[in-house]
Write a protein that holds these residues in place. Structure first.
Motif, PDB file in Angstrom:
ATOM      1  N   GLY A 140     -49.957   2.732  -6.177  1.00 31.89           N
ATOM      2  CA  GLY A 140     -50.569   3.832  -5.490  1.00 31.89           C
ATOM      3  C   GLY A 140     -52.128   3.145  -5.516  1.00 31.89           C
ATOM      4  N   TYR A 141     -52.976   2.405  -6.724  1.00 30.98           N
ATOM      5  CA  TYR A 141     -54.235   2.588  -6.857  1.00 30.98           C
ATOM      6  C   TYR A 141     -54.213   1.693  -5.292  1.00 30.98           C
ATOM      7  CZ  TYR A 141     -54.556   4.442 -10.610  1.00 30.98           C
ATOM      8  OH  TYR A 141     -53.892   5.560 -12.060  1.00 30.98           O
ATOM      9  N   GLY A 142     -53.675   0.437  -5.305  1.00 32.87           N
ATOM     10  CA  GLY A 142     -53.892  -0.443  -3.912  1.00 32.87           C
ATOM     11  C   GLY A 142     -54.718   0.722  -2.935  1.00 32.87           C
ATOM     12  N   SER A 143     -53.118   1.078  -2.726  1.00 32.61           N
ATOM     13  CA  SER A 143     -53.505   2.058  -1.058  1.00 32.61           C
ATOM     14  C   SER A 143     -54.555   2.873  -1.350  1.00 32.61           C
ATOM     15  CB  SER A 143     -52.599   3.185  -1.091  1.00 32.61           C
ATOM     16  OG  SER A 143     -52.382   4.235   0.082  1.00 32.61           O
ATOM     17  N   GLU A 144     -55.425   4.112  -2.300  1.00 35.96           N
ATOM     18  CA  GLU A 144     -55.879   4.575  -2.579  1.00 35.96           C
ATOM     19  C   GLU A 144     -57.735   3.725  -2.268  1.00 35.96           C
ATOM     20  OE1 GLU A 144     -57.287   7.588  -5.654  1.00 35.96           O
ATOM     21  OE2 GLU A 144     -54.586   7.733  -5.861  1.00 35.96           O
ATOM     22  N   LYS A 173     -54.387 -10.850   6.173  1.00 42.61           N
ATOM     23  CA  LYS A 173     -53.423 -11.955   6.407  1.00 42.61           C
ATOM     24  C   LYS A 173     -52.746 -11.134   4.844  1.00 42.61           C
ATOM     25  CE  LYS A 173     -56.113 -15.475   8.262  1.00 42.61           C
ATOM     26  NZ  LYS A 173     -57.307 -16.526   7.547  1.00 42.61           N
ATOM     27  N   VAL A 174     -51.053 -11.696   5.033  1.00 42.77           N
ATOM     28  CA  VAL A 174     -50.218 -10.893   3.892  1.00 42.77           C
ATOM     29  C   VAL A 174     -49.790 -12.223   4.176  1.00 42.77           C
ATOM     30  CG1 VAL A 174     -49.284  -9.290   5.107  1.00 42.77           C
ATOM     31  CG2 VAL A 174     -48.885  -9.647   2.895  1.00 42.77           C
ATOM     32  N   ARG A 229     -44.109  -5.788  -1.151  1.00 41.95           N
ATOM     33  CA  ARG A 229     -44.777  -4.582  -1.158  1.00 41.95           C
ATOM     34  C   ARG A 229     -45.631  -4.298  -0.635  1.00 41.95           C
ATOM     35  NH1 ARG A 229     -45.977  -4.825  -7.430  1.00 41.95           N
ATOM     36  NH2 ARG A 229     -47.401  -6.401  -6.419  1.00 41.95           N
ATOM     37  N   ALA A 230     -47.010  -5.416   0.290  1.00 44.93           N
ATOM     38  CA  ALA A 230     -47.799  -5.402   0.146  1.00 44.93           C
ATOM     39  C   ALA A 230     -47.637  -4.693   1.702  1.00 44.93           C
ATOM     40  CB  ALA A 230     -49.090  -6.633   0.069  1.00 44.93           C
ATOM     41  N   ILE A 231     -46.645  -5.870   2.535  1.00 43.95           N
ATOM     42  CA  ILE A 231     -46.597  -5.501   3.865  1.00 43.95           C
ATOM     43  C   ILE A 231     -45.933  -4.213   3.963  1.00 43.95           C
ATOM     44  CG2 ILE A 231     -45.029  -6.288   5.914  1.00 43.95           C
ATOM     45  CD1 ILE A 231     -44.889  -9.195   4.363  1.00 43.95           C
TER      46      ILE A 231
END
Length: 179
Positions: free
Chosen positions: A104-108, A129-130, A136-138
């Motif tokens: 969840g660090y990326g989300s924060e 872009k992904v 996971r990123a999508i």
């Protein structure tokens, strides 16, 4: 602008971060899901990139994500191609420290960046872009409110296969409505 959440603090990237950034940039496991070229960069090339592209560009802003409890730099979030006239930008996020993946660090970090983009900078739209295999990123981007806007079909060759690059975007009113 409050550049922190419960676990993450954002601080401006500086020249002193170049060595750390070079480490992340050369970790093929880290870059597998975000860097199309997967090149290895000598320190001198990274110094030039940081000086001219990250720190020296009037159309880019980069922030180091710091885990607040241990004060450990864990990744980077950036705005690139900032178009002030049309109030648009592109964002990039990389969690360089793998032990922080999937927690969840990326989300924060991304939400802190988007708060800044939409509340402080008053931008209208942010895109990204992904790679199509980066499930996971999508999921993260979709949960935050990004919508798929298109594909660059089979434009990435990775692990012996062709993959799409998915283009996603979020508008200011969509982000603020979902807060």
């Amino acid at each position: 602008m409050l550049f922190e959440s419960s676990r993450v603090r954002l601080r401006k990237m500086t020249k002193e971060d170049t060595e750390l950034y070079n480490k992340w940039r050369n970790d093929l496991e880290v870059m597998h899901s975000t860097n199309p070229s997967l090149d290895v960069y000598p320190m001198e090339a990274t110094k030039k990139f940081v000086d001219h592209v990250i720190l020296g560009s009037p159309t880019a802003k980069s922030y180091i994500m710091v885990e607040k409890g241990k004060e450990i730099p864990i990744g980077i979030v950036s705005l690139i191609n900032i178009d002030y006239k049309n109030r648009n930008a592109e964002c990039i996020i990389d969690i360089g420290e793998k032990e922080y993946w999937g927690k969840g660090y990326g989300s924060e970090g991304l939400k802190l960046l988007l708060d800044y983009v939409f509340y402080e900078m008053n931008l209208h739209r942010v895109c990204l872009k992904v790679f199509s295999f980066n499930d996971r990123a999508i999921r993260l981007y979709t949960k935050i409110g990004f919508q798929k806007e298109g594909n660059s079909r089979q434009s990435l060759f990775r692990n012996g296969e062709w993959h799409d690059i998915i283009h996603m975007g979020i508008l200011q009113n969509e982000y603020l409505r979902n807060k």
